[in-house]
Design an enzyme around this catalytic site. Structure first.
Site, short mmCIF file in Angstrom:
data_model
loop_
_atom_site.label_atom_id
_atom_site.label_comp_id
_atom_site.label_asym_id
_atom_site.label_seq_id
_atom_site.Cartn_x
_atom_site.Cartn_y
_atom_site.Cartn_z
N GLN A 1 0.53 0.44 8.73
CA GLN A 1 -0.36 -0.30 8.14
C GLN A 1 -1.96 -0.75 9.26
OE1 GLN A 1 -1.86 -0.85 5.12
NE2 GLN A 1 -0.69 0.05 4.13
N HIS B 1 7.49 -2.92 3.21
CA HIS B 1 7.07 -2.48 2.02
C HIS B 1 9.01 -1.05 1.78
CE1 HIS B 1 5.91 2.42 0.70
NE2 HIS B 1 4.59 1.55 0.55
N ASP C 1 6.93 -0.68 11.64
CA ASP C 1 6.52 0.50 10.81
C ASP C 1 5.13 0.09 11.22
OD1 ASP C 1 5.46 1.40 8.86
OD2 ASP C 1 6.51 0.53 7.65
N CYS D 1 4.14 -1.56 -3.51
CA CYS D 1 6.35 -0.99 -3.11
C CYS D 1 6.17 -2.07 -2.54
CB CYS D 1 5.56 -0.06 -2.29
SG CYS D 1 4.80 1.69 -3.17
N LYS E 1 -3.23 7.28 5.53
CA LYS E 1 -4.14 5.82 6.16
C LYS E 1 -4.57 6.22 7.08
CE LYS E 1 0.30 4.09 3.52
NZ LYS E 1 -0.24 3.47 2.61
#
Ligand SMILES: Cc1ncc(COP(=O)(O)O)c(C=O)c1O
Length: 415
Positions: free
Chosen positions: A212, A132, A209, A373, A235
């Site tokens: 997600q 991202h 990261d 993104c 999220k």
């Protein structure tokens, strides 16, 4: 506790009970049932989160860490309790290792700035081709400011990370690997254990990261043996404006603060400031108090449902989606890694993703369209963008059927 949270672990997710936990699913879109397939952008909020936020403002609100009065103490207890909830959720070793930030972007920027300030010209940071923008741009800023070198590990056509190529990028000047756990535009699950193994063999720290990932699967930062792990509240069914940076204590202690101000100090004179202990050294200013409380309620909700059970449910929906979308010979799946979570990205022949998204919306189906993104990834795959359906706990096979029916209309129009 929600109705759905009462299920025992050996039973599958009770989808109808879960859906009752999310009031927004009652909304009608152009007269249709809302088929929300954009949780990858931001997930909807269960009643438990809405209640926790309202309750905090109605009964426990004051600034934290500063008041001697009871209400401030109550707010502080809830805020610090939220930190413990996060710690347990990702199995961090200590609450001092959990820093609240505004979102994942801010957490990634914190590391790029604070850890980044310890790097020297020519030092290298390795990312992947499916990051991202928030795990690309902070490193470019550091490159422009401090002369670090940014290296990018390639992926194949399916969206699978090339581990050998990644290993080939590692050298004596590599100071950090910063990589996504699940790619937002493709759904690829990156084998973090393998990345960490090759990094540790060379003494290289790893930041992951997990924006997600944490909503889809159990995450244990100690088992993964990562140095930093980042995620974002909205999220994972929590409010927006709250994110988390987990950092291994030794790493966080070495790093200077990034933002200065109230709460991150022990004492200030015009000559010298003594910084506060962890985690407060990295939490300057009044934090998102109620955001943290809402996030804790979200994590409790997810834990109550059971992350193994969520993963099993979503894997079924994802596999069903892949099968059902296979019936369109004018549809091209983008992202076909064998190990995926929560995302189906695709293109319809002759139809611009924005047009597809608009036609789906008229039928109550909310998807994200565009580059997600992740423009360098789109460039790598030589596409302008995709249509992305991303799944949450409240999605079922019937949502996939609704997507398929709506796509049939798209095919009719563009076929
Ligand atoms: C993989 C990934 N990382 C980081 C982010 C940024 O999250 P936020 O906008 O909450 O900072 C996103 C959001 O789409 C994402 O998908």
């Amino acid at each position: 506790m929600s109705e759905a949270a009462n299920l025992t672990t050996d039973r599958p997710l009770d989808l109808e009970a879960v859906r009752r936990d999310f009031p927004i699913l009652q909304e009608r879109i152009y007269g249709n049932r809302l088929v929300f397939l954009d949780s990858g952008a931001s997930a909807q909020k269960p009643q438990a989160v809405l209640d926790a936020i309202r309750d905090a403002y109605e009964h426990s609100y004051a600034n934290v860490h500063r008041g001697v009065y009871q209400l401030s103490q109550k707010a502080t207890d809830l805020y610090e309790g939220a930190r413990e909830t996060v710690r347990a959720f990702i199995n961090a070793g200590a609450v001092e290792e959990v820093i609240f930030t505004g979102n994942a972007t801010q957490a990634l920027n914190l590391v790029a700035n604070a850890f980044g300030s310890m790097l020297e010209r020519g030092d290298e940071v390795v990312i992947s081709h499916m990051e991202h923008h928030s795990n690309i741009v902070p490193w470019q800023l550091l490159r422009d400011r401090a002369g670090i070198v940014l290296k990018v590990a390639p992926i194949d056509e399916r969206g699978v990370l090339d581990l050998d190529a990644l290993e080939g990028l590692l050298g004596p000047r590599t100071k950090l690997i910063s990589i996504t756990h699940v790619a937002n535009a493709l759904g690829t699950i990156v084998p973090i254990e393998k990345v960490v193994a090759m990094a540790k063999a060379r003494g290289i720290p790893v930041m992951v990261d997990g924006s997600q990932a944490v909503q889809h699967m159990p995450v244990d930062v100690r088992a993964l043996d990562v140095d930093f792990y980042v995620f974002t509240g909205h999220k994972v069914y929590g409010p927006s404006g709250i994110g988390v940076l987990y950092g291994r204590k030794e790493m966080l202690e070495k790093m200077p603060p990034w933002i200065g101000g109230g709460d991150m100090i022990l004492s200030v004179t015009f000559d010298e400031t003594v910084y506060n202990d962890l985690p407060y050294k990295f939490e300057a200013g009044t934090p998102n108090i109620v955001g943290a409380i809402g996030l804790a309620a979200a994590l409790d909700y997810v834990t109550g449902l059971g992350r193994e059970r969520i993963a099993a449910h979503e894997a079924d929906v994802l596999a069903y989606a892949h099968r059902q979308l296979g019936q369109f010979n004018n549809l091209r799946l983008i992202g076909t890694a064998p190990d995926k979570a929560g995302v189906v990205s695709f293109l319809m022949e002759g139809a611009h993703p924005h047009d597809v998204g608009t036609i789906l919306d008229r039928q109550g189906v909310a998807v994200r369209v565009g580059h997600h993104c992740a423009q360098p990834l789109m460039e790598r795959l030589e596409i302008p963008g995709t249509v992305r359906a991303s799944f949450g706990v409240y999605n079922g096979r019937d949502d996939v059927d609704a997507l398929v029916a709506a796509l049939a209309k798209v095919s009719e129009i563009f076929g």
